[in-house]
Design a protein around this motif. Sequence first.
Motif, PDB file in Angstrom:
ATOM      1  N   MET A 156       0.841  -1.185   0.000  1.00 24.76           N
ATOM      2  CA  MET A 156       0.000   0.000   0.000  1.00 24.76           C
ATOM      3  C   MET A 156       0.880   1.240   0.000  1.00 24.76           C
ATOM      4  SD  MET A 156      -2.138  -1.891   2.896  1.00 24.76           S
ATOM      5  CE  MET A 156      -0.607  -2.725   3.181  1.00 24.76           C
ATOM      6  N   SER A 157       0.288   2.400  -0.245  1.00 20.39           N
ATOM      7  CA  SER A 157       1.073   3.632  -0.177  1.00 20.39           C
ATOM      8  C   SER A 157       0.306   4.710   0.575  1.00 20.39           C
ATOM      9  CB  SER A 157       1.452   4.134  -1.580  1.00 20.39           C
ATOM     10  OG  SER A 157       0.340   4.691  -2.251  1.00 20.39           O
ATOM     11  N   LEU A 158       1.055   5.642   1.131  1.00 21.84           N
ATOM     12  CA  LEU A 158       0.496   6.788   1.838  1.00 21.84           C
ATOM     13  C   LEU A 158       0.985   8.047   1.155  1.00 21.84           C
ATOM     14  CD1 LEU A 158      -1.138   7.385   4.554  1.00 21.84           C
ATOM     15  CD2 LEU A 158       1.082   8.063   5.471  1.00 21.84           C
ATOM     16  N   ARG A 159       0.068   8.969   0.882  1.00 22.64           N
ATOM     17  CA  ARG A 159       0.418  10.212   0.198  1.00 22.64           C
ATOM     18  C   ARG A 159       0.236  11.402   1.135  1.00 22.64           C
ATOM     19  NH1 ARG A 159      -3.234   8.598  -4.841  1.00 22.64           N
ATOM     20  NH2 ARG A 159      -1.832   7.092  -5.846  1.00 22.64           N
ATOM     21  N   PRO A 160       1.299  11.836   1.806  1.00 22.08           N
ATOM     22  CA  PRO A 160       1.191  13.029   2.652  1.00 22.08           C
ATOM     23  C   PRO A 160       1.262  14.294   1.805  1.00 22.08           C
ATOM     24  CG  PRO A 160       3.069  11.607   3.260  1.00 22.08           C
ATOM     25  CD  PRO A 160       2.616  11.215   1.900  1.00 22.08           C
ATOM     26  N   CYS A 161       0.654  15.366   2.314  1.00 20.21           N
ATOM     27  CA  CYS A 161       0.899  16.686   1.748  1.00 20.21           C
ATOM     28  C   CYS A 161       2.134  17.248   2.456  1.00 20.21           C
ATOM     29  CB  CYS A 161      -0.334  17.570   1.910  1.00 20.21           C
ATOM     30  SG  CYS A 161      -1.127  17.441   3.516  1.00 20.21           S
ATOM     31  N   ILE A 162       2.264  18.549   2.598  1.00 21.84           N
ATOM     32  CA  ILE A 162       3.418  19.133   3.287  1.00 21.84           C
ATOM     33  C   ILE A 162       3.412  18.700   4.753  1.00 21.84           C
ATOM     34  CG2 ILE A 162       4.398  21.287   4.172  1.00 21.84           C
ATOM     35  CD1 ILE A 162       5.097  21.017   1.339  1.00 21.84           C
ATOM     36  N   VAL A 163       4.485  18.047   5.188  1.00 19.96           N
ATOM     37  CA  VAL A 163       4.565  17.530   6.556  1.00 19.96           C
ATOM     38  C   VAL A 163       5.305  18.542   7.436  1.00 19.96           C
ATOM     39  CG1 VAL A 163       5.279  15.589   8.005  1.00 19.96           C
ATOM     40  CG2 VAL A 163       4.607  15.183   5.615  1.00 19.96           C
ATOM     41  N   TYR A 164       4.768  18.769   8.643  1.00 20.88           N
ATOM     42  CA  TYR A 164       5.400  19.692   9.584  1.00 20.88           C
ATOM     43  C   TYR A 164       5.385  19.073  10.970  1.00 20.88           C
ATOM     44  CZ  TYR A 164       0.757  20.820  11.450  1.00 20.88           C
ATOM     45  OH  TYR A 164      -0.481  20.737  12.039  1.00 20.88           O
ATOM     46  N   GLY A 165       6.173  19.637  11.857  1.00 21.65           N
ATOM     47  CA  GLY A 165       6.193  19.157  13.229  1.00 21.65           C
ATOM     48  C   GLY A 165       7.599  19.118  13.790  1.00 21.65           C
ATOM     49  N   THR A 170      13.800  19.865   7.155  1.00 21.89           N
ATOM     50  CA  THR A 170      13.649  20.713   5.969  1.00 21.89           C
ATOM     51  C   THR A 170      13.586  22.189   6.346  1.00 21.89           C
ATOM     52  OG1 THR A 170      11.209  20.797   5.903  1.00 21.89           O
ATOM     53  CG2 THR A 170      12.293  18.860   4.906  1.00 21.89           C
ATOM     54  N   GLU A 171      13.162  22.494   7.574  1.00 17.48           N
ATOM     55  CA  GLU A 171      13.070  23.858   8.118  1.00 17.48           C
ATOM     56  C   GLU A 171      12.086  24.752   7.373  1.00 17.48           C
ATOM     57  OE1 GLU A 171      16.679  25.781   9.293  1.00 17.48           O
ATOM     58  OE2 GLU A 171      17.741  23.883   9.636  1.00 17.48           O
ATOM     59  N   ARG A 172      11.165  24.144   6.597  1.00 18.86           N
ATOM     60  CA  ARG A 172      10.202  24.964   5.858  1.00 18.86           C
ATOM     61  C   ARG A 172       9.327  25.784   6.791  1.00 18.86           C
ATOM     62  NH1 ARG A 172       8.455  19.978   2.018  1.00 18.86           N
ATOM     63  NH2 ARG A 172       8.208  19.118   4.104  1.00 18.86           N
ATOM     64  N   GLU A 301       9.305  22.429  20.375  1.00 20.84           N
ATOM     65  CA  GLU A 301      10.543  21.782  19.919  1.00 20.84           C
ATOM     66  C   GLU A 301      11.405  22.753  19.124  1.00 20.84           C
ATOM     67  OE1 GLU A 301      13.389  19.777  17.481  1.00 20.84           O
ATOM     68  OE2 GLU A 301      11.593  20.754  16.655  1.00 20.84           O
ATOM     69  N   HIS A 302      10.774  23.635  18.355  1.00 17.21           N
ATOM     70  CA  HIS A 302      11.525  24.639  17.591  1.00 17.21           C
ATOM     71  C   HIS A 302      12.382  25.494  18.520  1.00 17.21           C
ATOM     72  CE1 HIS A 302      12.302  28.003  14.818  1.00 17.21           C
ATOM     73  NE2 HIS A 302      11.892  28.794  15.803  1.00 17.21           N
ATOM     74  N   GLY A 309      15.257  28.226   9.612  1.00 22.25           N
ATOM     75  CA  GLY A 309      14.735  28.344   8.254  1.00 22.25           C
ATOM     76  C   GLY A 309      15.382  29.433   7.445  1.00 22.25           C
ATOM     77  N   SER A 310      16.591  29.844   7.823  1.00 29.72           N
ATOM     78  CA  SER A 310      17.231  30.990   7.176  1.00 29.72           C
ATOM     79  C   SER A 310      17.512  30.777   5.694  1.00 29.72           C
ATOM     80  CB  SER A 310      18.530  31.351   7.906  1.00 29.72           C
ATOM     81  OG  SER A 310      19.407  30.241   7.965  1.00 29.72           O
ATOM     82  N   GLU A 311      17.580  29.510   5.266  1.00 32.40           N
ATOM     83  CA  GLU A 311      17.836  29.270   3.848  1.00 32.40           C
ATOM     84  C   GLU A 311      16.670  29.740   2.977  1.00 32.40           C
ATOM     85  OE1 GLU A 311      17.363  25.104   2.329  1.00 32.40           O
ATOM     86  OE2 GLU A 311      17.390  24.630   4.474  1.00 32.40           O
ATOM     87  N   TYR A 312      15.516  29.933   3.579  1.00 32.82           N
ATOM     88  CA  TYR A 312      14.344  30.398   2.836  1.00 32.82           C
ATOM     89  C   TYR A 312      14.112  31.896   2.997  1.00 32.82           C
ATOM     90  CZ  TYR A 312      13.413  25.371   3.017  1.00 32.82           C
ATOM     91  OH  TYR A 312      13.515  24.009   2.918  1.00 32.82           O
ATOM     92  N   ASP A 313      14.991  32.575   3.710  1.00 33.62           N
ATOM     93  CA  ASP A 313      14.802  33.989   4.030  1.00 33.62           C
ATOM     94  C   ASP A 313      14.958  34.846   2.778  1.00 33.62           C
ATOM     95  OD1 ASP A 313      14.650  36.479   5.112  1.00 33.62           O
ATOM     96  OD2 ASP A 313      16.165  36.143   6.677  1.00 33.62           O
ATOM     97  N   PRO A 314      13.910  35.590   2.372  1.00 30.41           N
ATOM     98  CA  PRO A 314      14.027  36.462   1.198  1.00 30.41           C
ATOM     99  C   PRO A 314      14.803  37.739   1.495  1.00 30.41           C
ATOM    100  CG  PRO A 314      11.868  36.701   2.173  1.00 30.41           C
ATOM    101  CD  PRO A 314      12.567  35.610   2.953  1.00 30.41           C
ATOM    102  N   GLY A 315      15.131  37.952   2.764  1.00 22.57           N
ATOM    103  CA  GLY A 315      15.884  39.144   3.153  1.00 22.57           C
ATOM    104  C   GLY A 315      14.996  40.143   3.864  1.00 22.57           C
ATOM    105  N   ARG A 316      15.225  40.320   5.161  1.00 25.56           N
ATOM    106  CA  ARG A 316      14.386  41.248   5.929  1.00 25.56           C
ATOM    107  C   ARG A 316      14.542  42.678   5.431  1.00 25.56           C
ATOM    108  NH1 ARG A 316       9.577  41.156   8.482  1.00 25.56           N
ATOM    109  NH2 ARG A 316       9.399  43.010   9.829  1.00 25.56           N
ATOM    110  N   GLU A 317      15.736  43.043   4.981  1.00 28.59           N
ATOM    111  CA  GLU A 317      15.927  44.406   4.462  1.00 28.59           C
ATOM    112  C   GLU A 317      15.037  44.640   3.251  1.00 28.59           C
ATOM    113  OE1 GLU A 317      19.995  45.228   3.692  1.00 28.59           O
ATOM    114  OE2 GLU A 317      20.614  45.066   5.798  1.00 28.59           O
ATOM    115  N   ASN A 318      14.926  43.614   2.395  1.00 23.76           N
ATOM    116  CA  ASN A 318      14.049  43.732   1.230  1.00 23.76           C
ATOM    117  C   ASN A 318      12.594  43.877   1.667  1.00 23.76           C
ATOM    118  OD1 ASN A 318      16.270  43.355  -0.454  1.00 23.76           O
ATOM    119  ND2 ASN A 318      16.000  41.152  -0.522  1.00 23.76           N
TER     120      ASN A 318
END
Length: 329
Positions: A156-165, A170-172, A301-302, A309-318
């Motif tokens: 069988m298979s399981l299809r998750p959407c975006i997983v968080y916790g 991934t730090e998304r 936990e965070h 998640g800094s790799e996703y940071d668009p830049g606070r100055e921007n």
Amino acid sequence: MDSALVIGGTRFIGRHLVNDLLDNDYDVTIFNRGNHDNPFSDTEGVTHFEGDRTNDSALDAAKAEVSPDIVIDCVAYKPREVRAATEIFADVDGYVYISSGSAYGEEVIPKRENETELCDCTPEQATDDSHDSYGPRKAEGDRAIFEAAERGVNAMSLRPCIVYGPHDYTERLDFWLDRVNHYDRLLVPGDGQNLWHRAYVEDVASALRIVAEEGEPGESYNVGDEQLVTMDEMLGCIADAFETDVELVHASDRELSTGGLSVDDYILYREYPHILDTNKLARLGWESTPVEEAMERTVAEHLESERDGSEYDPGRENEEKVLGVLDTI
């Protein structure tokens, strides 16, 4: 006592899965290369079998040693790996492959198992490692499950959407958690009403076990929070978990461009809603954790981690430039 073999098992979904299996009286063996810290090295009831999941001989050896009742495959990223595993574990009570909501190739609301078309997968995509081929590879893995079931395999298979916790490497979501924790004014792409279905990781773990125990061979099951939240609602839930208040400032693509940004610069933003129907899984007895409770655990936990998640940071100055422009309107 039943035995479970978890292929993977030390990082995110697998880590929570092992805990869920232990809570439900399984003896657990985790199978991986040992490249990451093992949080279960001193845990009673958990053993480790070192091996590379792409090595069929290693999987054969693990099966011979463990004789598992169920097998949960957390790290099958290519169709060949699923086909090999369903051959090796053809006689277990349940083999569950973690697929993905990305396997769906049609944008409909909601996406339903056995109804919504899956992605096509070319031979080149089946052996590729890029992000662009992820959905097609997962879809082809699902087809391998269907084929295995036709041979009599309890697959069988399981299809998750975006997983968080907790422990999400991934730090998304950590990007947004860090933003809420450090700023009282947040720039939000679009109108804040976009919907990208998410699944709390502990619920994904319990779903994997339930599907292994109760699922129908050859079937796929969507998993996601029973309560969908918009981006604004998600940020409000995070703020509540931090016991703080935040002002949400919405910005269109045109407004974001004043700071050299676009909506695509923001993680967890998706223009077209991505929503999965989870009723099929619920009929097996699965339930999801209330979003507020799930977010409280995630935030706790965070705060103990070093993830931001800094790799996703668009830049606070921007962002400050955009906020300044919006203040003048």
